[in-house]
Design an enzyme around this catalytic site. Sequence first.
Site, PDB file in Angstrom:
ATOM      1  N   HIS A  54      78.688   4.252  -3.644  1.00 52.18           N
ATOM      2  CA  HIS A  54      77.257   3.968  -3.814  1.00 52.18           C
ATOM      3  C   HIS A  54      76.837   2.916  -2.794  1.00 52.18           C
ATOM      4  CE1 HIS A  54      79.252   0.993  -6.359  1.00 52.18           C
ATOM      5  NE2 HIS A  54      78.150   0.298  -6.475  1.00 52.18           N
ATOM      6  N   HIS A  56      75.528  -0.191  -2.911  1.00 55.09           N
ATOM      7  CA  HIS A  56      75.592  -1.647  -3.067  1.00 55.09           C
ATOM      8  C   HIS A  56      76.444  -2.290  -1.973  1.00 55.09           C
ATOM      9  CE1 HIS A  56      74.289  -1.756  -7.574  1.00 55.09           C
ATOM     10  NE2 HIS A  56      73.263  -1.733  -6.741  1.00 55.09           N
ATOM     11  N   ASP A  58      78.587  -4.596  -1.860  1.00 55.96           N
ATOM     12  CA  ASP A  58      80.023  -4.832  -2.066  1.00 55.96           C
ATOM     13  C   ASP A  58      80.820  -3.523  -2.115  1.00 55.96           C
ATOM     14  OD1 ASP A  58      78.885  -4.200  -4.554  1.00 55.96           O
ATOM     15  OD2 ASP A  58      80.351  -5.357  -5.680  1.00 55.96           O
ATOM     16  N   HIS A  59      80.183  -2.429  -1.697  1.00 53.15           N
ATOM     17  CA  HIS A  59      80.881  -1.139  -1.570  1.00 53.15           C
ATOM     18  C   HIS A  59      80.616  -0.507  -0.197  1.00 53.15           C
ATOM     19  CE1 HIS A  59      82.243  -0.912  -5.778  1.00 53.15           C
ATOM     20  NE2 HIS A  59      81.205  -1.719  -5.948  1.00 53.15           N
ATOM     21  N   HIS A 109      74.109   3.497 -12.492  1.00 52.74           N
ATOM     22  CA  HIS A 109      74.341   2.172 -11.895  1.00 52.74           C
ATOM     23  C   HIS A 109      73.477   2.059 -10.642  1.00 52.74           C
ATOM     24  CE1 HIS A 109      76.504  -1.467 -10.831  1.00 52.74           C
ATOM     25  NE2 HIS A 109      76.722  -0.968  -9.623  1.00 52.74           N
ATOM     26  N   ASP A 130      81.331   2.073  -9.400  1.00 53.91           N
ATOM     27  CA  ASP A 130      80.884   1.208 -10.500  1.00 53.91           C
ATOM     28  C   ASP A 130      80.285   2.018 -11.648  1.00 53.91           C
ATOM     29  OD1 ASP A 130      81.730  -0.799  -8.882  1.00 53.91           O
ATOM     30  OD2 ASP A 130      79.790  -1.801  -8.662  1.00 53.91           O
ATOM     31  N   HIS A 169      86.189  -1.972  -9.300  1.00 56.14           N
ATOM     32  CA  HIS A 169      86.488  -3.386  -9.564  1.00 56.14           C
ATOM     33  C   HIS A 169      87.612  -3.507 -10.591  1.00 56.14           C
ATOM     34  CE1 HIS A 169      82.721  -5.144  -7.789  1.00 56.14           C
ATOM     35  NE2 HIS A 169      82.234  -3.954  -8.108  1.00 56.14           N
TER      36      HIS A 169
END
Length: 247
Positions: A54, A56, A58-59, A109, A130, A169
């Site tokens: 996705h 975001h 942090d991805h 998400h 996520d 995560h």
Amino acid sequence: MWEGSGNNYAYLVVDEKSKDAVIIDPANPSEVLPVLKKQVDSGDIKLTNIINTHHHHDHAGGNSEMLKHYKLPIIGGRDCSKVTKTPKHGETFTIGDSIKVKALHTPCHTQDSICYLFEDGNDKAVFTGDTLFIGGCGRFFEGTAEEMHKALNETLAALPDDTKVYPGHEYTKGNVKFGIKIMQTEPIKKLEAFANSNKETQGKFTIGDEKLHNVFMRVDDPEVQKAVGKSKPVDVMAALREMKNAS
């Protein structure tokens, strides 16, 4: 990646026969690139794609930096940085000679969330970003309880029970701390014991396990329904998420 803060996972998946490989969610290139460089330079792997679950940061936030080192197509959700291909729901592609990958759209998400089912012979693994965590699920940032119920309890629950789960995560300790307040079953007690004695839980549990110990995949369970005071599955999902957010 970012151990101790985000506890993110990036995954390198290699087809042993052809050496073709993909890197999933390499969001922190300073941690990922040295590992890749060593294996690419030694001829152990041939990197063919970057895959994102996705958009975001942090991805997918490492994509621009990764492209400076490896000019690769990026397979990912439509909103991912520098994405070159967004597979349709149910679309398949291959890695090397023997790994078949199926894209599963799981909006909630984020609206562009995609889980990827990898199959190699009898081995099956799903990379869930996520959407699904071990013993938990992601926050409903861009979606609804209805969408998460569909993602977990229709789309992912339909996968073979022996499919190993690789989430985005390492959140298992926190998830089980919440889950055990909701239901006190043997499977969740087992998960609690494992989480307390193991730092990493990715790939150690299957879709079949999640159906037993993940409260978000047990919205039909009378014990869970009683704990949240709701009976309709979507209402149970919404109540669980609100309780988890507040915990």
